[in-house]
Design a protein around this motif. Structure first.
Motif, PDB file in Angstrom:
ATOM      1  N   ALA A 124       0.826  -1.221   0.000  1.00  0.00           N
ATOM      2  CA  ALA A 124       0.000   0.000   0.000  1.00  0.00           C
ATOM      3  C   ALA A 124       0.855   1.265   0.000  1.00  0.00           C
ATOM      4  N   PHE A 125       2.078   1.144   0.475  1.00  0.00           N
ATOM      5  CA  PHE A 125       2.893   2.354   0.653  1.00  0.00           C
ATOM      6  C   PHE A 125       3.865   2.594  -0.502  1.00  0.00           C
ATOM      7  N   THR A 126       3.684   1.815  -1.578  1.00  0.00           N
ATOM      8  CA  THR A 126       4.438   2.154  -2.797  1.00  0.00           C
ATOM      9  C   THR A 126       3.655   3.283  -3.482  1.00  0.00           C
ATOM     10  N   PHE A 127       3.335   4.254  -2.720  1.00  0.00           N
ATOM     11  CA  PHE A 127       2.421   5.332  -3.101  1.00  0.00           C
ATOM     12  C   PHE A 127       3.218   6.578  -3.489  1.00  0.00           C
ATOM     13  N   MET A 128       2.777   7.235  -4.567  1.00  0.00           N
ATOM     14  CA  MET A 128       3.446   8.465  -5.011  1.00  0.00           C
ATOM     15  C   MET A 128       2.712   9.656  -4.432  1.00  0.00           C
ATOM     16  N   PRO A 129       3.280  10.358  -3.476  1.00  0.00           N
ATOM     17  CA  PRO A 129       2.552  11.469  -2.850  1.00  0.00           C
ATOM     18  C   PRO A 129       2.208  12.573  -3.849  1.00  0.00           C
ATOM     19  N   LEU A 130       1.007  13.095  -3.716  1.00  0.00           N
ATOM     20  CA  LEU A 130       0.565  14.228  -4.529  1.00  0.00           C
ATOM     21  C   LEU A 130       0.502  15.454  -3.623  1.00  0.00           C
ATOM     22  N   ALA A 131       0.781  16.613  -4.172  1.00  0.00           N
ATOM     23  CA  ALA A 131       0.781  17.844  -3.371  1.00  0.00           C
ATOM     24  C   ALA A 131      -0.655  18.147  -2.945  1.00  0.00           C
ATOM     25  N   PRO A 132      -0.978  18.044  -1.663  1.00  0.00           N
ATOM     26  CA  PRO A 132      -2.390  18.104  -1.250  1.00  0.00           C
ATOM     27  C   PRO A 132      -3.070  19.446  -1.513  1.00  0.00           C
TER      28      PRO A 132
END
Lengths: 569, 311
Positions: free
Chosen positions: A233-241
């Protein structure tokens, strides 16, 4: 061009005056060397350095001084010549390599949108990983998902996961990554409009929800049940919130913001994506300043474009072109991917012959897979050894090597033993052009089987139709299918063909709740041995990941997930 | 004339409707797009995969009865709503409007090349019948008809981009980018125009009015351009306009080879991905262009030959 040559030498002449000797003048020499290095041609620079004599100065001392002073630049050779009042030191240094500012990459398909985590194809990772960082990423070497933007990622108990974010993660637009922002993006992505995003974000399918914020940099998540793949689940690409809230997902695809080494410049759907190096990146900076990804669906045209100098790198170079490209002076990267070609047998289907283990073993012994690997895949990729995982992968079982080496005599004997002395007819089904040279492989396999009396009536439906038949369980007699498996860290053993085997299903369920990597790897090996012993599938080779690039580029490589790795400064 | 145009427009609408209906049902035979969207994560059971497949079908509206889908499709289409692309997740109209100018530009340049090269080639071949020039022109025409555009495109890239370095291999950007795809696209048209121009001219040159024109003392240039060419122009116009469907078909191949971001390229991807809304919109577009072209052809007949009158 001279300035593009990988290695050059320069000569520096440093004249030291003995009236004053002060070693702190180092910066002057460095500055001179830097100036020299900026130039493309070898040249001589003389620096008059006032030095105060504090000790007896010998040639060795001067060499040491020079070595200390120019440690930033590799010294090839130092010559020292003593004059009446001066010592002339000639230093040969390796000039820093200068690469072109722009690299045009030709790839077969561009992503259909640029929002991280919604880009479906594995090949699109070539783009997404240039622009997006990840909370955690798969380590090719260990086969484990390991923290990237995370400080830590811990399984607190069987069903509770805690993550801690690093505190210095910044987005291209200056926003900072924190737990509240992350939670916000998780929620937005979990509620995508299916009309606009056909591919769903399913990162938290094993979790009760999208987590709880504990503090600015900590989050906790609750699994619905213990599961081995909790870290995926944490192979996540953060997006600028804040940016995401402001522009929405539609706006984000036109102006994407990530945390990767490159930032977005321009995009023209299905034509090109232009990126530029993110100069405020706190991490190491890639040596290439601008990257353009060009959509070129035809492999032959990609090769032509590389030869014409239009592209500096082409992805998915055809294996048969590799020798010619090397001859023409291009560099080649050949790596493995996480995709393995296999043929699954439906051992509990309606076909009686396939229920007999001896028939399945005969099918495996009858194939000269080494020859097929060499001819169809050009010898690239890795030949699999009776298991889905290639050597070095998580759960690789070395004891299975050579289990079904090519032996047509043994194959015939097994068929005879099983009561099929006069051969047998089997139906089969495979895709065309969905996987790497799938039809060629299946045709070659069918031909070799026919040599021992197994006649396969192959059908090659369109990919969409084949998938529909597969999903509905209505492939011809459910005999076999060709496919590929992405052996991600926690997904190494399961096989379509073996899915109806109760023993296999039990083992898979047991593995699925083992969270300890060591214990899980042992289980994976055990399952691989079972599948191999039962001859439940034919494992061919991993799909090769072949790049070709021009000689003025730095040494470029790629991960098994098709992530381009550009050297950093 | 107006009644004729209205009648033909109604016929055109009927043709587009029939073609779209045919495509609507035929494309269903070869698998639906929901299957392409299912995650074949092999840790999942067949039941879980089947459930996701059905969910995606429902989200795409594919779970409804086929006739209901068909009815909904036309209800939306007649309101100008072509829906969202399954693959891109954006309105189909936006997707096509992004690409259409590129395809029109490419098609127009190919059309111009086809006429500008093909017409003189055919005329010269007819005037020098049996000569080496005629043989060369005929050979070029035959080559243009039989050569596969896919192969020709690659060969042109190897020659003009790789060996000579004059033109880019693919993509868009400058005027240079259009030359190779337009040249490839125009070969069939050039060849057909050349052949028709040659046979039309040969036929015209044997007519009595040509002999009369010469007898009146007119120069060869006047006789050829004003009398022979004009009288053979109906067959040339027919060929040019009736080549449009072929041109549209070829544009798909050419745009893929040259990575030209047009509707042909979009169509190829849409078919491969079973992106129904885009396929249907493309079919309606291509169908409309074709039938309008034939309507134009009918109208041009009366302009070129005043003896033809439409009722």
């Amino acid at each position: 061009m001279a300035d593009n040559k990988r290695s050059q030498t320069k000569q520096e002449v440093v004249t030291l005056n003995f009236r004053t000797v002060r070693l702190s003048v180092a910066f002057l020499v460095v500055a001179a060397l830097a100036l020299a290095a900026c130039s493309s041609d070898p040249e001589t620079i003389t620096v008059e350095v006032p030095v105060e004599v504090e000790k007896v100065v010998t040639k060795e001392v001067i060499k040491e001084v020079i070595k200390e002073v120019i440690k930033e630049v590799p010294v090839i050779q130092t010559k020292v010549e003593t004059k009446v009042e001066t010592v002339e030191v000639v230093v040969e240094v390796e000039a820093p390599v200068v690469y072109p500012e722009r690299m045009v990459i030709a790839i077969g398909a561009l992503p259909v949108n640029l929002v991280g985590n919604t880009i479906p194809s594995l090949q699109s990772r070539l783009f997404s990983r240039l622009m997006y960082g990840q909370l955690a990423a798969l380590n090719d070497a260990t086969g484990q998902v390991e923290p990237e933007h995370l400080e830590s990622m811990t399984l607190v108990d069987d069903t509770t996961v805690e993550i801690k974010l690093k505190k210095n993660i910044v987005f291209h637009n200056g926003e900072k990554l924190d737990a509240n922002g992350l939670k916000k993006t998780f929620d937005i992505l979990s509620n995508l409009d299916p009309a606009k995003f056909t591919w769903k974000f399913t990162g938290f399918k094993d979790y009760e929800d999208t987590g709880t914020v504990i503090d600015d940099y900590t989050m906790r998540f609750k699994l619905t049940a213990p599961i081995d793949r909790w870290a995926s689940a944490f192979t996540f690409m953060p997006l600028a919130p804040a940016h995401l809230e402001k522009v929405g997902l539609d706006g984000y695809t036109d102006d994407p913001v990530g945390t990767g080494p490159y930032q977005f410049v321009e995009w023209k759907r299905d034509s090109y994506i232009q990126l530029t190096r993110w100069n405020d990146n706190p991490g190491p900076k890639p040596v290439i300043k601008n990257v353009v990804l060009r959509h070129v669906p035809e492999a032959a045209v990609r090769v032509a474009g590389l030869k014409a100098g239009e592209f500096q790198l082409i992805a998915a170079a055809p294996p048969e072109n590799v020798p010619g490209l090397i001859k023409d002076g291009f560099n080649i990267f050949v790596g493995d991917s996480m995709q393995s070609m296999y043929i699954g047998f439906d051992i509990y289907g309606s076909n009686e012959a396939l229920r007999d283990k001896r028939v399945r073993q005969a099918l495996l012994y009858a194939l000269d897979m080494d020859a097929m690997h060499k001819t169809i895949a050009g010898g690239y990729g890795t030949r699999l050894q009776c298991q889905i995982v290639a050597p070095g992968g998580f759960g690789y079982n070395e004891s299975l090597v050579g289990r079904y080496d090519y032996d047509p005599v043994k194959a015939k004997a097994l068929l005879k033993e099983a009561g099929y002395e006069n051969g047998l007819d089997l139906p089969g089904s495979a895709t065309t052009a969905r996987y790497f040279r799938d039809r060629s492989l299946m045709d070659a396999i069918s031909a070799q089987w026919s040599a021992i009396g197994i006649n396969v009536d192959m059908s090659y439906p369109e990919s969409a139709e084949w998938l529909q038949l597969l999903i509905n369980g209505t492939l011809p007699d459910g005999f076999m299918n060709i496919g590929l498996n992405w052996y991600l860290a926690d997904n190494t053993t399961s096989m379509w063909g073996a899915a109806s085997d109760p023993s296999f299903a039990d083992m898979r369920t047991a593995k699925g709740v083992i969270t300890d990597p060591v214990t899980r790897e042992a289980k994976v090996k055990e399952i691989a041995a079972y599948i191999c012993d039962e001859a439940q599938a034919l494992h061919a080779y991993t799909i090769p990941n072949v790049f070709a690039y021009s000689s003025d580029m730095p040494a470029i490589s790629a991960s098994k997930s098709f992530e381009l790795q550009i050297p950093t400064e | 004339m107006i009644a004729f145009i209205v009648r033909r427009l109604m016929q055109a609408a009927l043709v587009v409707f029939a073609v779209t209906t045919l495509v609507f049902f035929l494309i269903r035979i070869s698998g639906d797009p929901a299957s392409l969207g299912v995650s074949l994560d092999e840790n999942r059971t067949p039941e879980e995969i089947q459930a996701e497949y059905q969910q995606i079908r429902a989200e795409m509206g594919l779970d409804k009865h086929l006739l209901v889908q068909y009815g909904l499709f036309w209800t939306r289409t007649l309101q100008g709503d072509f829906g969202y692309s399954f693959r891109y997740g954006i309105p189909t109209v936006k997707l096509i409007s992004e690409r259409l100018p590129n395809s029109l530009r490419l098609g127009l340049v190919a059309l111009v090349i086809g006429i500008v090269v093909g017409l003189p080639l055919g005329v010269v071949a007819a005037l020098r019948r049996g000569s080496i020039l005629d043989n060369v022109a005929t050979t070029i025409a035959v080559f243009g008809i039989v050569v596969p555009q896919f192969w020709l495109g690659i060969m042109l890239i190897l020659l003009f981009s790789v060996e000579l370095g004059w033109l880019p291999t693919s993509g868009t950007g400058s005027w240079k980018h259009i030359i190779l795809p337009a040249l490839t696209l125009s070969t069939g048209l050039t060849a057909t125009v050349a052949r028709m121009a040659r046979s039309g001219m040969l036929e015209a040159l044997n007519q009595d009015y040509i002999r009369t024109a010469y007898a009146k003392g007119l120069s060869q240039r006047i006789v050829i351009l004003r009398h022979a060419l004009r009288n053979s122009s109906i067959s040339i116009i027919t060929v040019v306009i009736s080549s449009l469907p072929h041109l549209i078909g070829t544009v798909v191949v050419v745009e893929v080879v040259f990575a030209w971001p047009g509707v042909g390229n979009l169509m190829a991807q849409a078919v491969a991905n079973r992106d129904y809304p885009v396929v249907f919109a493309d079919v309606i577009l291509f169908g409309t262009i074709t039938v309008l072209a034939f309507l134009l052809l009918d109208l041009l007949y009366s302009v070129v030959d005043p003896r033809i009158r439409h009722r």
